[in-house]
Design a protein around this motif. Sequence first.
Motif, PDB file in Angstrom:
ATOM      1  N   TRP A  47     -38.246  16.954  17.824  1.00 31.65           N
ATOM      2  CA  TRP A  47     -37.304  15.873  17.534  1.00 31.65           C
ATOM      3  C   TRP A  47     -36.322  16.275  16.442  1.00 31.65           C
ATOM      4  O   TRP A  47     -36.696  16.931  15.475  1.00 31.65           O
ATOM      5  N   PHE A  48     -35.087  15.835  16.594  1.00 30.15           N
ATOM      6  CA  PHE A  48     -34.054  16.026  15.578  1.00 30.15           C
ATOM      7  C   PHE A  48     -33.221  14.758  15.534  1.00 30.15           C
ATOM      8  O   PHE A  48     -32.986  14.133  16.572  1.00 30.15           O
ATOM      9  N   VAL A  49     -32.774  14.372  14.343  1.00 31.19           N
ATOM     10  CA  VAL A  49     -32.033  13.122  14.186  1.00 31.19           C
ATOM     11  C   VAL A  49     -30.714  13.374  13.478  1.00 31.19           C
ATOM     12  O   VAL A  49     -30.664  14.050  12.452  1.00 31.19           O
ATOM     13  N   TYR A  50     -29.654  12.811  14.063  1.00 30.85           N
ATOM     14  CA  TYR A  50     -28.342  12.745  13.414  1.00 30.85           C
ATOM     15  C   TYR A  50     -28.184  11.330  12.883  1.00 30.85           C
ATOM     16  O   TYR A  50     -28.395  10.359  13.617  1.00 30.85           O
ATOM     17  N   GLY A  51     -27.793  11.203  11.620  1.00 25.60           N
ATOM     18  CA  GLY A  51     -27.625   9.891  11.012  1.00 25.60           C
ATOM     19  C   GLY A  51     -26.354   9.189  11.460  1.00 25.60           C
ATOM     20  O   GLY A  51     -25.475   9.778  12.102  1.00 25.60           O
ATOM     21  N   PRO A  52     -26.238   7.909  11.109  1.00 24.83           N
ATOM     22  CA  PRO A  52     -25.043   7.141  11.443  1.00 24.83           C
ATOM     23  C   PRO A  52     -23.772   7.810  10.901  1.00 24.83           C
ATOM     24  O   PRO A  52     -23.763   8.332   9.784  1.00 24.83           O
ATOM     25  N   GLY A  53     -22.725   7.815  11.730  1.00 22.56           N
ATOM     26  CA  GLY A  53     -21.448   8.396  11.335  1.00 22.56           C
ATOM     27  C   GLY A  53     -21.344   9.893  11.532  1.00 22.56           C
ATOM     28  O   GLY A  53     -20.290  10.481  11.275  1.00 22.56           O
ATOM     29  N   SER A  54     -22.396  10.531  11.989  1.00 18.24           N
ATOM     30  CA  SER A  54     -22.363  11.980  12.183  1.00 18.24           C
ATOM     31  C   SER A  54     -21.547  12.342  13.424  1.00 18.24           C
ATOM     32  O   SER A  54     -21.339  11.528  14.319  1.00 18.24           O
ATOM     33  N   VAL A  55     -21.066  13.587  13.429  1.00 17.19           N
ATOM     34  CA  VAL A  55     -20.256  14.122  14.532  1.00 17.19           C
ATOM     35  C   VAL A  55     -20.752  15.528  14.825  1.00 17.19           C
ATOM     36  O   VAL A  55     -21.076  16.285  13.901  1.00 17.19           O
ATOM     37  N   HIS A  56     -20.821  15.894  16.116  1.00 13.52           N
ATOM     38  CA  HIS A  56     -21.182  17.267  16.456  1.00 13.52           C
ATOM     39  C   HIS A  56     -20.700  17.613  17.856  1.00 13.52           C
ATOM     40  O   HIS A  56     -20.273  16.753  18.627  1.00 13.52           O
ATOM     41  N   LYS A  57     -20.774  18.905  18.154  1.00 14.25           N
ATOM     42  CA  LYS A  57     -20.574  19.425  19.502  1.00 14.25           C
ATOM     43  C   LYS A  57     -21.953  19.883  19.958  1.00 14.25           C
ATOM     44  O   LYS A  57     -22.444  20.916  19.498  1.00 14.25           O
ATOM     45  N   PRO A  58     -22.618  19.125  20.825  1.00 12.48           N
ATOM     46  CA  PRO A  58     -23.978  19.500  21.220  1.00 12.48           C
ATOM     47  C   PRO A  58     -23.991  20.884  21.864  1.00 12.48           C
ATOM     48  O   PRO A  58     -23.194  21.171  22.745  1.00 12.48           O
ATOM     49  N   THR A  59     -24.901  21.710  21.377  1.00  7.05           N
ATOM     50  CA  THR A  59     -24.940  23.104  21.796  1.00  7.05           C
ATOM     51  C   THR A  59     -26.369  23.521  22.109  1.00  7.05           C
ATOM     52  O   THR A  59     -27.269  23.300  21.300  1.00  7.05           O
ATOM     53  N   VAL A  60     -26.551  24.108  23.283  1.00  8.47           N
ATOM     54  CA  VAL A  60     -27.837  24.738  23.606  1.00  8.47           C
ATOM     55  C   VAL A  60     -27.575  26.222  23.765  1.00  8.47           C
ATOM     56  O   VAL A  60     -26.693  26.629  24.527  1.00  8.47           O
ATOM     57  N   MET A  61     -28.335  27.018  23.025  1.00 11.99           N
ATOM     58  CA  MET A  61     -28.240  28.480  23.098  1.00 11.99           C
ATOM     59  C   MET A  61     -29.640  29.060  23.244  1.00 11.99           C
ATOM     60  O   MET A  61     -30.617  28.455  22.819  1.00 11.99           O
ATOM     61  N   GLY A  62     -29.709  30.240  23.860  1.00 17.86           N
ATOM     62  CA  GLY A  62     -30.977  30.943  23.991  1.00 17.86           C
ATOM     63  C   GLY A  62     -31.777  30.553  25.218  1.00 17.86           C
ATOM     64  O   GLY A  62     -32.934  30.935  25.345  1.00 17.86           O
ATOM     65  N   GLY A  63     -31.177  29.787  26.118  1.00 15.99           N
ATOM     66  CA  GLY A  63     -31.898  29.386  27.319  1.00 15.99           C
ATOM     67  C   GLY A  63     -31.409  28.050  27.837  1.00 15.99           C
ATOM     68  O   GLY A  63     -30.288  27.630  27.581  1.00 15.99           O
ATOM     69  N   ARG A  64     -32.297  27.376  28.538  1.00 18.09           N
ATOM     70  CA  ARG A  64     -31.973  26.100  29.182  1.00 18.09           C
ATOM     71  C   ARG A  64     -32.927  25.040  28.655  1.00 18.09           C
ATOM     72  O   ARG A  64     -34.118  25.308  28.438  1.00 18.09           O
ATOM     73  N   ALA A  65     -32.396  23.821  28.457  1.00 17.24           N
ATOM     74  CA  ALA A  65     -33.220  22.737  27.913  1.00 17.24           C
ATOM     75  C   ALA A  65     -32.754  21.386  28.430  1.00 17.24           C
ATOM     76  O   ALA A  65     -31.585  21.210  28.790  1.00 17.24           O
TER      77      ALA A  65
END
Length: 155
Positions: free
Chosen positions: A121-139
């Motif tokens: 599990w990973f959590v981004y707090g309110p107001g956060s921004v990102h470019k979701p990235t998967v590297m090293g395989g498939r998920a």
Amino acid sequence: MTPDQFQALIAKVTGEIAGRPVDAQLADFLNERFPANGADFQAIFAACKDAVAAGWMCEREHGGIKFGRVIKPTDALHGFSVDVVEMADVVGPQHAHPNGEIDMIMPLEGDAKFDGHGAGWFVYGPGSVHKPTVMGGRAYVLYLLPQGAIEFTRP
């Protein structure tokens, strides 16, 4: 696996986190309460695999990312929506989380990491921004969004 059965699995998680702040401590709680090698996490992971195979999850595709909103925000899930994506060595579209985002990371192949994080599990707090990235395989990445809030933004 039916959508109703899937919702029942997710309700176990949302019932435990309802009312808690969407922050790093929530990620710690989820990783302790629902560890990646635990029965509940593995049941949700298996359900995602079954639902994708059945064609009702990750049914759309754009830019090499399979995705779909599985459950709209509902009282049965304490106001959370559920989205699931399948990503492999790709950067997704930038977006903001007005109320935060709770990510369940389920590697399928290789040493897949979502935004640098492996299974769990990973959590981004309110107001956060990102470019979701998967590297090293498939998920698969399951997103719990409070009130379903997400805003796609330009970099």
